[in-house]
Design an enzyme around this catalytic site. Structure first.
Site, short mmCIF file in Angstrom:
data_model
loop_
_atom_site.label_atom_id
_atom_site.label_comp_id
_atom_site.label_asym_id
_atom_site.label_seq_id
_atom_site.Cartn_x
_atom_site.Cartn_y
_atom_site.Cartn_z
NE ARG A 25 -15.93 -0.03 18.49
CZ ARG A 25 -14.59 0.54 18.18
NH1 ARG A 25 -14.06 0.69 19.49
NH2 ARG A 25 -13.97 0.96 17.46
CB CYS A 46 11.31 -12.13 -4.80
SG CYS A 46 11.73 -10.34 -4.53
CB CYS A 49 15.27 -10.82 -5.59
SG CYS A 49 14.94 -11.36 -3.65
CG HIS A 108 13.33 -12.20 -0.12
ND1 HIS A 108 12.17 -11.23 -0.73
CD2 HIS A 108 12.41 -12.93 0.44
CE1 HIS A 108 11.08 -11.88 -1.37
NE2 HIS A 108 11.23 -12.81 -0.47
CG ASN A 146 1.73 1.33 -0.35
OD1 ASN A 146 1.14 2.04 0.16
ND2 ASN A 146 1.82 1.10 -1.71
CB SER A 154 2.66 -6.26 -4.60
OG SER A 154 3.92 -5.78 -5.49
CG HIS A 157 13.33 -7.83 -2.02
ND1 HIS A 157 13.81 -8.87 -2.62
CD2 HIS A 157 13.87 -6.51 -2.02
CE1 HIS A 157 14.73 -7.84 -2.77
NE2 HIS A 157 14.67 -6.80 -2.75
CG HIS A 159 8.68 -3.21 -2.27
ND1 HIS A 159 8.50 -3.86 -1.50
CD2 HIS A 159 7.93 -2.48 -2.99
CE1 HIS A 159 7.77 -3.88 -2.03
NE2 HIS A 159 6.93 -3.09 -2.78
CD GLN A 161 4.48 2.06 -5.92
OE1 GLN A 161 4.18 2.06 -6.66
NE2 GLN A 161 3.69 0.86 -5.17
P1 H2U Z 1 3.85 -2.26 -3.53
O1 H2U Z 1 4.48 -3.50 -2.71
O2 H2U Z 1 3.53 -0.84 -3.03
O3 H2U Z 1 2.82 -2.24 -4.07
O4 H2U Z 1 4.96 -1.53 -5.15
C1 H2U Z 1 5.16 -2.83 -6.01
C2 H2U Z 1 5.28 -2.07 -7.04
O5 H2U Z 1 6.14 -2.58 -8.11
C3 H2U Z 1 4.01 -2.15 -7.75
O6 H2U Z 1 3.56 -0.92 -7.96
C4 H2U Z 1 5.80 -2.96 -9.58
C5 H2U Z 1 4.10 -2.87 -9.14
O7 H2U Z 1 3.43 -1.84 -10.55
N1 H2U Z 1 5.68 -4.41 -10.87
C6 H2U Z 1 7.03 -3.53 -11.63
O8 H2U Z 1 7.27 -2.44 -11.49
N2 H2U Z 1 7.29 -5.15 -11.81
C7 H2U Z 1 6.94 -5.58 -11.68
O9 H2U Z 1 7.46 -7.32 -12.67
C8 H2U Z 1 6.26 -6.30 -10.81
C9 H2U Z 1 5.55 -5.40 -9.71
ZN ZN Z 2 13.28 -11.13 -2.98
#
Ligand code: H2U
Ligand code: ZN
Length: 334
Positions: A25, A46, A49, A108, A146, A154, A157, A159, A161
């Site tokens: 669709r 970053c 990093c 990175h 994520n 966010s 790089h 990563h 959680q």
């Molecule tokens: P996400 O990319 O899934 O949001 O995970 C990144 C996490 O990193 C996010 O929970 C944390 C954010 O709170 N963070 C730190 O602990 N320190 C930082 O300097 C930036 C982001």
């Molecule tokens: Zn990085």
């Protein structure tokens, strides 16, 4: 079945409405902006990093492989005092916990999909060690990732959680009940009986001696995957070295098929579900990972969980069998 039908998820007790043949669709709604490609090995801006300063003020060490730190903006904290609200229909309870961020690599420009198998294996070892360590203090340890801006990551790089908490959250609580009921009735773990029914079949995307990845019969997300060990394993710390090597290879393969699907880094949320602590009390559990990727038709058109799905029941257009066939064709082919 090519008529609209509902499929049952025995893990959670939920249903999904499947209405095949609606994927063509027209779409004039929102599209995802493809994330930038061509990252460099090191990004001075970053916060993950090596050697860089984080938003919280701490400086990252020059880590050689993986690196774990307490989330500077944690959703859960260990030091909350016990508190309860029980006022008629108003109910609440305090939730002590902790949140960590895990960097998969100092590079990175990599991600789980592009990391060498040994690198993925190191991440698996970290998942297992963190799960075991945090389970000493917390009932539920949720390891997750994520990937991609579309799923809220966010930072590109590589990563993930870990959130660990005192309560058994809703999703694992449903899975605990589903697995307990099946195990009580049959004496065997639900997901092992499910694998026995599926292996060699049309929903399997990839399998090796010790693991299988499949689009579950009851999948909700278009290219959802379930990754399960082929013997009874309650939680990640119980996996053997050989199983971790096999898992690293299998993950590399399925992530490659994800990225080839729309010729674009495939966004997803993924996470591990294993026995809550103490694992020895939860013999009905079988370790597994869920991959929930939002993309449906291209790198820019995603599935939206809205309308009927929010108000009545989740629904999908592409069948699990069609999704598995497309991923299977691509697995290891790139
Ligand atoms: P996400 O990319 O899934 O949001 O995970 C990144 C996490 O990193 C996010 O929970 C944390 C954010 O709170 N963070 C730190 O602990 N320190 C930082 O300097 C930036 C982001
Ligand atoms: Zn990085």
């Amino acid at each position: 079945m090519d008529v609209p039908h509902r499929r049952y998820n025995p893990l959670t007790g939920e249903w999904v409405l499947v209405s095949a043949g609606r994927t063509d669709r027209p779409w004039q709604g929102s599209t995802e902006a493809p994330s930038a490609v061509g990252r460099s090995e090191y990004d001075p801006d970053c916060y993950l990093c090596p050697g860089n300063e984080r938003a919280g003020g701490a400086t990252n060490p020059h880590y050689p492989d993986t690196f774990v730190f307490s989330n500077d903006f944690a959703a859960l904290r260990p030091d909350v005092a016990h508190h309860e609200v029980a006022d008629g229909l108003l109910r609440a309870e305090s939730e002590p916990g902790t949140c960590r961020v895990i960097c998969y690599s100092p590079r990175h420009d990599l991600d789980l999909a592009s990391m060498p198998t040994e690198g993925i294996r190191t991440v698996i070892d970290l998942w297992a060690a963190q799960t075991e360590e945090l389970s000493a203090d917390y009932r539920w340890v949720q390891v997750f990732e994520n990937r991609g801006a579309a799923m809220g990551a966010s930072n590109p790089h590589p990563h993930g959680q870990i959130w660990a908490g005192t309560a058994l959250p809703d999703e694992p609580r449903k899975e605990d009940a589903g697995q307990f009921a099946h195990h009580s009735g049959t004496g065997s773990p639900l997901l092992l009986d499910y694998l026995a029914q599926e292996l060699g079949g049309e929903r399997v995307v990839s399998a090796n001696d010790t693991w299988a990845a499949l689009v579950p019969y009851w999948a909700v997300w278009p290219f959802e995957l379930l990754v399960v060990p082929r013997r009874h394993v309650r939680w990640m710390p119980d996996t053997t070295g050989d199983e971790r090597d096999d898992l690293a290879r299998l993950l590399g393969e399925v992530l490659e098929s994800y990225d080839s699907l729309f010729d674009h880094p495939f966004p997803y949320s993924m996470g591990w579900h294993g026995a809550p602590a103490p694992a020895s009390d939860h013999g009905h559990w079988q370790l597994h990972a869920h991959f929930y990727p939002p993309l449906l038709r291209s790198a820019t058109v995603r599935k939206h969980m809205v309308g009927y799905e929010l108000l009545a029941e989740v629904q999908r257009d592409l069948t699990a069998e069609e999704a598995a066939a497309r991923l299977r064709d691509l697995a290891g082919a790139g």
